[in-house]
Design a protein around this motif. Structure first.
Motif, PDB file in Angstrom:
ATOM      1  N   MET A  84     102.365  50.877-145.060  1.00  0.00           N
ATOM      2  CA  MET A  84     101.102  50.475-144.436  1.00  0.00           C
ATOM      3  C   MET A  84     100.120  49.873-145.438  1.00  0.00           C
ATOM      4  O   MET A  84      99.192  49.155-145.034  1.00  0.00           O
ATOM      5  CB  MET A  84     100.469  51.667-143.727  1.00  0.00           C
ATOM      6  N   LEU A  85     100.306  50.149-146.717  1.00  0.00           N
ATOM      7  CA  LEU A  85      99.433  49.542-147.729  1.00  0.00           C
ATOM      8  C   LEU A  85      99.880  48.135-148.130  1.00  0.00           C
ATOM      9  O   LEU A  85      99.175  47.446-148.866  1.00  0.00           O
ATOM     10  CB  LEU A  85      99.362  50.435-148.973  1.00  0.00           C
ATOM     11  N   LEU A  86     101.027  47.713-147.640  1.00  0.00           N
ATOM     12  CA  LEU A  86     101.525  46.376-147.949  1.00  0.00           C
ATOM     13  C   LEU A  86     100.931  45.344-146.997  1.00  0.00           C
ATOM     14  O   LEU A  86     100.494  45.667-145.886  1.00  0.00           O
ATOM     15  CB  LEU A  86     103.055  46.352-147.852  1.00  0.00           C
ATOM     16  N   GLU A  87     100.968  44.104-147.435  1.00  0.00           N
ATOM     17  CA  GLU A  87     100.554  43.004-146.566  1.00  0.00           C
ATOM     18  C   GLU A  87     101.637  42.771-145.507  1.00  0.00           C
ATOM     19  O   GLU A  87     102.807  43.085-145.729  1.00  0.00           O
ATOM     20  CB  GLU A  87     100.335  41.741-147.390  1.00  0.00           C
ATOM     21  N   PRO A  88     101.258  42.211-144.337  1.00  0.00           N
ATOM     22  CA  PRO A  88     102.236  41.992-143.262  1.00  0.00           C
ATOM     23  C   PRO A  88     103.496  41.257-143.713  1.00  0.00           C
ATOM     24  O   PRO A  88     104.611  41.635-143.326  1.00  0.00           O
ATOM     25  CB  PRO A  88     101.443  41.183-142.232  1.00  0.00           C
ATOM     26  N   GLU A  89     103.357  40.229-144.527  1.00  0.00           N
ATOM     27  CA  GLU A  89     104.533  39.475-144.984  1.00  0.00           C
ATOM     28  C   GLU A  89     105.413  40.324-145.896  1.00  0.00           C
ATOM     29  O   GLU A  89     106.631  40.163-145.923  1.00  0.00           O
ATOM     30  CB  GLU A  89     104.092  38.193-145.714  1.00  0.00           C
ATOM     31  N   GLU A  90     104.793  41.224-146.646  1.00  0.00           N
ATOM     32  CA  GLU A  90     105.556  42.111-147.525  1.00  0.00           C
ATOM     33  C   GLU A  90     106.332  43.139-146.709  1.00  0.00           C
ATOM     34  O   GLU A  90     107.475  43.466-147.027  1.00  0.00           O
ATOM     35  CB  GLU A  90     104.613  42.804-148.508  1.00  0.00           C
ATOM     36  N   ARG A  91     105.712  43.639-145.647  1.00  0.00           N
ATOM     37  CA  ARG A  91     106.394  44.624-144.796  1.00  0.00           C
ATOM     38  C   ARG A  91     107.680  44.052-144.215  1.00  0.00           C
ATOM     39  O   ARG A  91     108.662  44.772-144.035  1.00  0.00           O
ATOM     40  CB  ARG A  91     105.469  45.072-143.665  1.00  0.00           C
ATOM     41  N   LYS A  92     107.647  42.766-143.892  1.00  0.00           N
ATOM     42  CA  LYS A  92     108.827  42.129-143.290  1.00  0.00           C
ATOM     43  C   LYS A  92     110.026  42.156-144.236  1.00  0.00           C
ATOM     44  O   LYS A  92     111.167  42.063-143.800  1.00  0.00           O
ATOM     45  CB  LYS A  92     108.503  40.685-142.911  1.00  0.00           C
ATOM     46  N   ARG A  93     109.772  42.261-145.514  1.00  0.00           N
ATOM     47  CA  ARG A  93     110.872  42.290-146.493  1.00  0.00           C
ATOM     48  C   ARG A  93     111.631  43.618-146.471  1.00  0.00           C
ATOM     49  O   ARG A  93     112.766  43.696-146.902  1.00  0.00           O
ATOM     50  CB  ARG A  93     110.347  42.050-147.914  1.00  0.00           C
ATOM     51  N   ILE A  94     110.961  44.683-146.021  1.00  0.00           N
ATOM     52  CA  ILE A  94     111.586  46.010-146.042  1.00  0.00           C
ATOM     53  C   ILE A  94     112.566  46.121-144.877  1.00  0.00           C
ATOM     54  O   ILE A  94     112.184  46.144-143.713  1.00  0.00           O
ATOM     55  CB  ILE A  94     110.530  47.118-145.980  1.00  0.00           C
ATOM     56  N   LYS A  95     113.835  46.217-145.209  1.00  0.00           N
ATOM     57  CA  LYS A  95     114.892  46.231-144.200  1.00  0.00           C
ATOM     58  C   LYS A  95     115.391  47.646-143.899  1.00  0.00           C
ATOM     59  O   LYS A  95     116.217  47.831-142.999  1.00  0.00           O
ATOM     60  CB  LYS A  95     116.073  45.378-144.679  1.00  0.00           C
ATOM     61  N   GLY A  96     114.910  48.609-144.644  1.00  0.00           N
ATOM     62  CA  GLY A  96     115.331  49.978-144.408  1.00  0.00           C
ATOM     63  C   GLY A  96     114.825  50.874-145.521  1.00  0.00           C
ATOM     64  O   GLY A  96     114.216  50.401-146.489  1.00  0.00           O
ATOM     65  N   TYR A  97     115.057  52.172-145.370  1.00  0.00           N
ATOM     66  CA  TYR A  97     114.661  53.114-146.408  1.00  0.00           C
ATOM     67  C   TYR A  97     115.775  54.119-146.630  1.00  0.00           C
ATOM     68  O   TYR A  97     116.652  54.342-145.768  1.00  0.00           O
ATOM     69  CB  TYR A  97     113.342  53.808-146.061  1.00  0.00           C
ATOM     70  N   ILE A  98     115.763  54.736-147.813  1.00  0.00           N
ATOM     71  CA  ILE A  98     116.714  55.784-148.181  1.00  0.00           C
ATOM     72  C   ILE A  98     115.918  57.007-148.612  1.00  0.00           C
ATOM     73  O   ILE A  98     114.942  56.898-149.374  1.00  0.00           O
ATOM     74  CB  ILE A  98     117.642  55.320-149.323  1.00  0.00           C
ATOM     75  N   ILE A  99     116.314  58.159-148.115  1.00  0.00           N
ATOM     76  CA  ILE A  99     115.723  59.423-148.557  1.00  0.00           C
ATOM     77  C   ILE A  99     116.631  60.004-149.644  1.00  0.00           C
ATOM     78  O   ILE A  99     117.824  60.195-149.428  1.00  0.00           O
ATOM     79  CB  ILE A  99     115.581  60.404-147.382  1.00  0.00           C
ATOM     80  N   ASN A 100     116.052  60.257-150.796  1.00  0.00           N
ATOM     81  CA  ASN A 100     116.837  60.689-151.958  1.00  0.00           C
ATOM     82  C   ASN A 100     116.534  62.150-152.309  1.00  0.00           C
ATOM     83  O   ASN A 100     115.479  62.688-151.975  1.00  0.00           O
ATOM     84  CB  ASN A 100     116.521  59.785-153.156  1.00  0.00           C
ATOM     85  N   LYS A 101     117.496  62.792-152.988  1.00  0.00           N
ATOM     86  CA  LYS A 101     117.369  64.156-153.525  1.00  0.00           C
ATOM     87  C   LYS A 101     117.175  65.209-152.427  1.00  0.00           C
ATOM     88  O   LYS A 101     116.348  66.112-152.550  1.00  0.00           O
ATOM     89  CB  LYS A 101     116.220  64.230-154.548  1.00  0.00           C
ATOM     90  N   PHE A 102     117.953  65.083-151.367  1.00  0.00           N
ATOM     91  CA  PHE A 102     117.835  66.015-150.241  1.00  0.00           C
ATOM     92  C   PHE A 102     118.621  67.292-150.502  1.00  0.00           C
ATOM     93  O   PHE A 102     119.756  67.260-150.956  1.00  0.00           O
ATOM     94  CB  PHE A 102     118.345  65.351-148.960  1.00  0.00           C
ATOM     95  N   ARG A 103     118.011  68.426-150.203  1.00  0.00           N
ATOM     96  CA  ARG A 103     118.674  69.728-150.299  1.00  0.00           C
ATOM     97  C   ARG A 103     118.637  70.365-148.907  1.00  0.00           C
ATOM     98  O   ARG A 103     117.566  70.529-148.328  1.00  0.00           O
ATOM     99  CB  ARG A 103     117.958  70.650-151.284  1.00  0.00           C
ATOM    100  N   GLY A 104     119.799  70.750-148.395  1.00  0.00           N
ATOM    101  CA  GLY A 104     119.807  71.440-147.120  1.00  0.00           C
ATOM    102  C   GLY A 104     120.682  70.777-146.080  1.00  0.00           C
ATOM    103  O   GLY A 104     121.561  69.966-146.395  1.00  0.00           O
ATOM    104  N   ASP A 105     120.422  71.097-144.834  1.00  0.00           N
ATOM    105  CA  ASP A 105     121.208  70.628-143.689  1.00  0.00           C
ATOM    106  C   ASP A 105     120.574  69.362-143.141  1.00  0.00           C
ATOM    107  O   ASP A 105     119.438  69.382-142.634  1.00  0.00           O
ATOM    108  CB  ASP A 105     121.239  71.724-142.624  1.00  0.00           C
ATOM    109  N   GLU A 106     121.312  68.262-143.196  1.00  0.00           N
ATOM    110  CA  GLU A 106     120.774  66.977-142.758  1.00  0.00           C
ATOM    111  C   GLU A 106     120.441  66.972-141.262  1.00  0.00           C
ATOM    112  O   GLU A 106     119.577  66.213-140.809  1.00  0.00           O
ATOM    113  CB  GLU A 106     121.770  65.858-143.071  1.00  0.00           C
ATOM    114  N   LYS A 107     121.108  67.833-140.485  1.00  0.00           N
ATOM    115  CA  LYS A 107     120.833  67.891-139.045  1.00  0.00           C
ATOM    116  C   LYS A 107     119.384  68.306-138.776  1.00  0.00           C
ATOM    117  O   LYS A 107     118.775  67.896-137.787  1.00  0.00           O
ATOM    118  CB  LYS A 107     121.789  68.871-138.374  1.00  0.00           C
ATOM    119  N   ILE A 108     118.851  69.138-139.647  1.00  0.00           N
ATOM    120  CA  ILE A 108     117.453  69.569-139.491  1.00  0.00           C
ATOM    121  C   ILE A 108     116.504  68.415-139.768  1.00  0.00           C
ATOM    122  O   ILE A 108     115.407  68.335-139.202  1.00  0.00           O
ATOM    123  CB  ILE A 108     117.159  70.764-140.432  1.00  0.00           C
TER     124      ILE A 108
END
Length: 495
Positions: free
Chosen positions: A179-203
């Protein structure tokens, strides 16, 4: 252009390591791939075969991609020399020392160098995996940005955003960044990755589903937390706070301007060996070997030692016949004096060293950056069978060291220069050779001497290069299992 860029919600979220992972995964799949980071701020650096200096993170990524590191992968390296200033390395060579304000105003003029370096890589490889720095949401730095969204714009790269769930608030950090990015910059983001997860992914899954309702950006993976013995990028590493619990403890001074702590990664791969980063007098207790590491500001780090409890700990270790090794700046600190009349590092003209080696060092404006090979000239009592042993590594230093009194040269280099020094008792030595512990036979001799003293098994033989490569495979296998690789490839090729 076939490329993709990892940016993060903050530093240490895993950009460097996931870049290395994707480089290995794509290479495993038969794709020619190279890493790229336009600007890296780190005290860990490396010297390429042609004598250029670059950040260690891109070396790790190149190794993961099974290619030789070249300076085009990291055209700008900032090596902090104070809280507000850095030595600027441009295309592998010193550009100048600059304060943050001056560098900020210079960045726009460096874009041509960055694009030229990128284009050289792009002409040789099928895919370029780019890495950002810090966060693209640092809005005060957006003007003349050359490393995050500004870099993505230069080469029209799609972006995957990485968030670190181990820090807490991962959805808030991803949402806030976008949300802090400019609209044109947001369009570049095609996805995200959550890193360093501990636990059950179903939760976690309901949170991912609800997040998509707020921002229509897909989650491309949830990577489990798993410790890996791979070089860290810089001084924000978590390894400094790890407990040393091995049968053998290698003590390394934790200095304010410590550089190239990657020299000690190899010890962490040795069974029963731990590395302890020493900050207080009591941290010396129980160590079997003491190493004084390299430094980006040797005189200031020497002053820090004089004014702290570290000095007493060093002398106590020496009295107790604990072997002491100095690497690069640490080698210089072992001597009688360090002078800097030309103000190469600081306005301090001269400072006394520890006096454990009869040497003196004079700082020079010319930086020595060379990959070197040589042979140890004598037997070191705490490294039996070391005489004539071949060693290799790389030099990164600004200073010339002169031997005096009973100090003896340690290594004869392939160009007939002499490197390093050892004291008369042969329990203290120093060298300019970064990576000296990566030499399997020398490291074995040092560790086996300690093992014999402590009645431990001496049958440990490790091939560092092979084990390091196995860690890259381990990383790649972990990430491959937990990302949508087909979607990521589609982003690379069809964005």
């Amino acid at each position: 252009m076939n490329n993709i860029m990892f940016q993060g919600t903050a530093s240490t979220v895993g950009k460097s390591i996931l870049t290395a992972a994707l480089c290995r995964i794509l290479n495993d799949d038969g794709i020619s791939v190279a890493p790229f980071k336009s600007q890296n701020m780190a005290l860990n650096s490396f010297v390429t075969e042609d004598g250029n200096e670059m950040g260690r993170a891109q070396v790790v990524q190149a190794e993961a991609a099974r290619i030789k590191p070249t300076v085009e992968m990291n055209p700008i390296l900032l090596k902090p020399t104070s809280d507000v200033g850095s030595q600027v390395i441009l295309n592998g060579k010193i550009f100048k020392n600059m304060c943050a304000k001056d560098y900020f105003g210079t960045k726009a003029g460096l874009k041509d160098h960055i694009v030229e370096a990128y284009n050289k890589l792009q002409s040789k490889y099928d895919v370029i995996v780019l890495e950002g720095a810090g966060s693209p949401a640092e809005i005060n730095l957006r003007e003349n940005d050359i490393v995050n969204m500004g870099m993505a714009e230069m080469v029209d790269a799609p972006v995957i955003l990485i968030g670190d769930i181990d820090k807490g608030g991962v959805f808030a950090s991803i949402y806030g960044t976008v949300m802090l990015l400019e609209p044109e910059e947001r369009k570049r983001i095609k996805g995200y990755i959550i890193n360093k997860f501990r636990g059950d992914e179903k939760i976690l899954q309901p949170g991912i589903d609800m997040f998509y309702e707020k921002l229509q950006i897909p989650c491309l993976g949830v990577i489990p937390f798993e410790p890996l013995k791979i070089d860290d990028e810089d001084s924000v590493t978590e390894r400094f706070d790890r407990k040393a619990e091995g049968d053998i403890i290698i003590g390394v001074l934790r200095l304010p301007y410590m550089s190239n702590f990657t020299d000690f990664t190899v010890f962490e791969l040795e069974e029963g060996v731990s590395v302890r980063y020493i900050k207080e007098n009591e941290d010396f207790e129980g160590i079997d070997l003491l190493v004084i590491p390299g430094s980006k500001n040797t005189l200031k780090d020497m002053e820090y030692i004089h004014n702290s409890s570290l000095k007493a700990g060093i002398y106590r270790a020496h009295r107790n016949d604990i072997p002491i090794i100095g690497i690069c700046g640490g080698y210089q600190m072992l001597g009688e004096t360090i002078t800097d009349e030309k103000g190469v590092e600081t306005v301090m003209n001269s400072i006394n060293g520890l006096g454990l080696l009869e040497i003196k060092t004079e700082m020079e404006e010319i930086k020595q950056t060379t990959q070197i090979t040589g042979n140890i000239m004598l037997e070191i009592p705490f490294a039996k069978k070391s005489c004539n042993l071949k060693v290799n590594g790389y030099e990164i230093h600004m200073g010339k060291t002169y031997l005096m009194g009973e100090s003896t040269p340690l290594i004869k280099l392939q160009d007939n220069r002499l490197d390093g020094a050892i004291n008369a008792k042969k329990n203290v030595f120093g060298t300019y050779l970064h990576g000296i512990f990566d030499n399997d036979e020398l490291r074995k001799q040092i560790l086996d001497n300690i093992r014999k003293k402590k009645g431990l098994d001496c049958n440990n033989n490790i091939d560092y290069a092979k084990l390091k490569d196995m860690e890259y495979d381990k990383l790649a296998n972990l990430v491959r299992k937990h990302i949508d690789l087909e979607k990521i490839k589609d982003i690379i090729y069809n964005n």
